[in-house]
Design a protein around this motif. Sequence first.
Motif, PDB file in Angstrom:
ATOM      1  N   GLY A 347      -4.769  -4.102  -3.337  1.00 26.54           N
ATOM      2  CA  GLY A 347      -3.407  -4.619  -3.454  1.00 26.54           C
ATOM      3  C   GLY A 347      -3.247  -5.545  -4.644  1.00 26.54           C
ATOM      4  N   ILE A 379      -5.341   1.365   0.509  1.00 28.42           N
ATOM      5  CA  ILE A 379      -4.890   0.157  -0.207  1.00 28.42           C
ATOM      6  C   ILE A 379      -5.489  -1.065   0.494  1.00 28.42           C
ATOM      7  CG2 ILE A 379      -2.933  -1.176  -1.079  1.00 28.42           C
ATOM      8  CD1 ILE A 379      -1.252   1.364  -0.912  1.00 28.42           C
ATOM      9  N   LEU A 382      -3.704  -5.197   1.561  1.00 26.13           N
ATOM     10  CA  LEU A 382      -2.297  -4.760   1.501  1.00 26.13           C
ATOM     11  C   LEU A 382      -1.338  -5.954   1.454  1.00 26.13           C
ATOM     12  CD1 LEU A 382      -0.528  -2.177   1.581  1.00 26.13           C
ATOM     13  CD2 LEU A 382      -0.336  -2.516   4.031  1.00 26.13           C
ATOM     14  N   VAL A 385       0.037  -6.977  -1.887  1.00 28.37           N
ATOM     15  CA  VAL A 385       1.133  -6.201  -2.494  1.00 28.37           C
ATOM     16  C   VAL A 385       2.318  -6.105  -1.542  1.00 28.37           C
ATOM     17  CG1 VAL A 385       0.136  -3.979  -1.802  1.00 28.37           C
ATOM     18  CG2 VAL A 385       1.780  -4.048  -3.611  1.00 28.37           C
ATOM     19  N   GLY A 422      -3.944   1.305   4.973  1.00 23.05           N
ATOM     20  CA  GLY A 422      -3.881  -0.045   4.394  1.00 23.05           C
ATOM     21  C   GLY A 422      -4.787  -0.965   5.190  1.00 23.05           C
ATOM     22  N   THR A 424      -5.692  -5.150   6.022  1.00 21.54           N
ATOM     23  CA  THR A 424      -5.278  -6.543   5.822  1.00 21.54           C
ATOM     24  C   THR A 424      -5.975  -7.474   6.805  1.00 21.54           C
ATOM     25  OG1 THR A 424      -3.409  -8.051   5.731  1.00 21.54           O
ATOM     26  CG2 THR A 424      -3.233  -6.279   7.315  1.00 21.54           C
TER      27      THR A 424
END
Length: 715
Positions: A347, A379, A382, A385, A422, A424
Amino acid sequence: MFSLPSTVQPQVTVPLSHLISAFHSPKPVSVPVNTSVSQNKHRDVVPEHEAPSSEPTLNLRDLGLSELKIGQIDQLVENLLPGFCKGRSVSPHWHTSHVSAQSFFENKYGHLDMFSTLRSSCLFRQHPRTLQSICSDLQAWPVFIQSRGFKTLKSRTRRLQSTSERLAETQNVAPSFVKGFLLRDRGSDVENLDKLMKTKNIPEAHQDAFKTGFAEGFLKAQALTQKTNDSLRRTRLILFVIVLLGIYGLLKNPFLSVRFRTTTGLDSAVDPVQMKNVTFEHVKGVEEAKQELQEVVEFLKNPQKFTVLGGKLPKGILLVGPPGTGKTLLARAVAGEADVPFYYASGSEFDEMFVGVGASRIRNLFREAKANAPCVIFIDELDSVGGKRIESPMHPYSRQTINQLLAEMDGFKPNEGVIIIGATNFPEALDNALIRPGRFDMQVTVPRPDVKGRTEILKWYLNKIKFDKSVDPEIIARGTVGFSGAELENLVNQAALKAAVDGKEMVTMKELEFSKDKILMGPERRSVEIDNKNKTITAYHESGHAVIAYYTKDAMPINKATIMPRGPTLGHVSLLPENDRWNETRAQLLAQMDVSMGGRVAEELIFGTDHITTGASSDFDNATKIAKRMVTKFGMSEKLGVMTYSDTGKLSPETQSAIEQEIRILLRESYERAKHILKTHAKEHKNLAEALLTYETLDAKEIQIVLEGKKLEVR
Ligand SMILES: Nc1ncnc2c1ncn2[C@@H]1O[C@H](COP(=O)(O)OP(=O)(O)OP(=O)(O)O)[C@@H](O)[C@H]1O
Ligand SMILES: [Zn+2]
């Protein structure tokens, strides 16, 4: 006759082509025979060269140099430009009176094509330096082409003029003549030369010297010009190289290169990786996450199967969990299991200061991925971004980047075969638009592994090194509550390094315990010199904790006791839960408080109230935290009831003092219980402290042997 005394200084200059023309003049009047022969030959062979020449053709007579012999010119040239005439004789095949430039470009435009100069400058210098070749070279310089090189000639003239003026003054030659000759039309200048010689009444005897000076001046000026032009060419070449290097450097500059890469679609973020070698087999201790992702693998293997039945798979999967728990590894495993390309992007790569760069990278990434579907786009981070679209001066264009990501996710159909995963650590920081259905609509939690998971991970990494049969991964797993997969991998690696340093052939429990303590508490401080008194205090303090833990029913089992300084501590006792504790009882919490109190109680009982130390502060921190939580969070105080008190600072003074009082009572009662146990087991306490002073570190079994009053085998 030109006499060529070496002392004669250059005075004026004329275009070299004039001189050449003079040598080969078709109208030799009083030129010596040898010159006229070659000139006649020339006339016979290429008469047509003379007619079309646009350049004024002058002969020796025009220049007032008709008595100058070739030999004299040679000598003159040799004097001034050593080496130029080496081996030169008037070439029989040098038949041109019009000296053409080296290239069509120069002939047409009257000056050098810069690139051709650069290309050929070296070659030029390596040619044999006959006068002809020099002439050809020089001919290429604009300064020698009268009709076009006016500006340069003028400036050069000015330079030479100043030299001439100085010389003219010293040699009594009128400066006005020199100026006139240089600045006016050549034909009239030449006439002027003759006239001047007459009008100024230059004596016959000096006329030769005058002419020689004239010719010498010309040749010196040529040499000077050649040098200047050489250095000009060199400077141009250097400048050109610098410009090229500059352009290269600019392209390497992150800002420009980012633009370049993104606009040309060469962004490294869009290079797929085939993930055949990573499968679910490589990810341990996260069984639930693997099960949830299994259906995604099936979909990637055969997207049609799902769409035929009308099934709809999520476009985006969000892996949520603490750092190092294997989220990236899981995403790679999904691609590996399905044997599809894996596009990795972090990200933070999209988080650009420059407008449009982040968005453009996202566009590139999705374009590439769609062209190679089925595939996985991963990603990482995340949140960096896809964080909430706040206006921040630090991330001025984050809004654009998220919008681009949202647009891309909306832009392809679920059955296109592109799965976006993604990851996180902070799901709460994500923009709500990202986690709505149709985007990252499936969340998979990847938690820290439990004791079973930790055991599996430890086994997996232990199998990659040489380890002793006595190693029990479960014991290490029990002592590493809260460790992530990455931390466990590190633990095994550190143990292997320690074994190697100690010259062992295999990793044993000792190395594993060692690296666990190192990760938990920092490195050992063997070099620290601890005096006997402090060592004794530490030994009694630590065995106080151990005795309470051993004799308290709900305390955790002891794993180890040591008086080896490590990190900020002088010693410690480690306890091992039999299992990961999902819940703790009141009795277990009180037992933990009692064990914490054991250290200070021991100091007080053995050394007296006046000799208690500061070493118990972290024990009290720990005990106080437990007591406070029991009162304010767990509803475990009779007086304050089953109620939580989250922000104690905002409570009424009465409630605050009631809470404080309850905490104090819990701690005092705990202290008394610990005191009672240590008084009761004073003998065991003493034995254990002495064993620690002798052996420094004791494991669970050895502690048990000592506390049971048995003798320890000598190690
Ligand atoms: N469950 C696991 N099984 C096996 N190895 C693991 C596991 N978890 C982590 N590891 C090891 O730790 C390394 C780092 O894990 P990974 O990068 O997948 O964690 P992450 O959750 O993506 O971390 P971050 O949130 O910091 O990106 C992996 O390459 C692997 O070697
Ligand atoms: Zn302590």
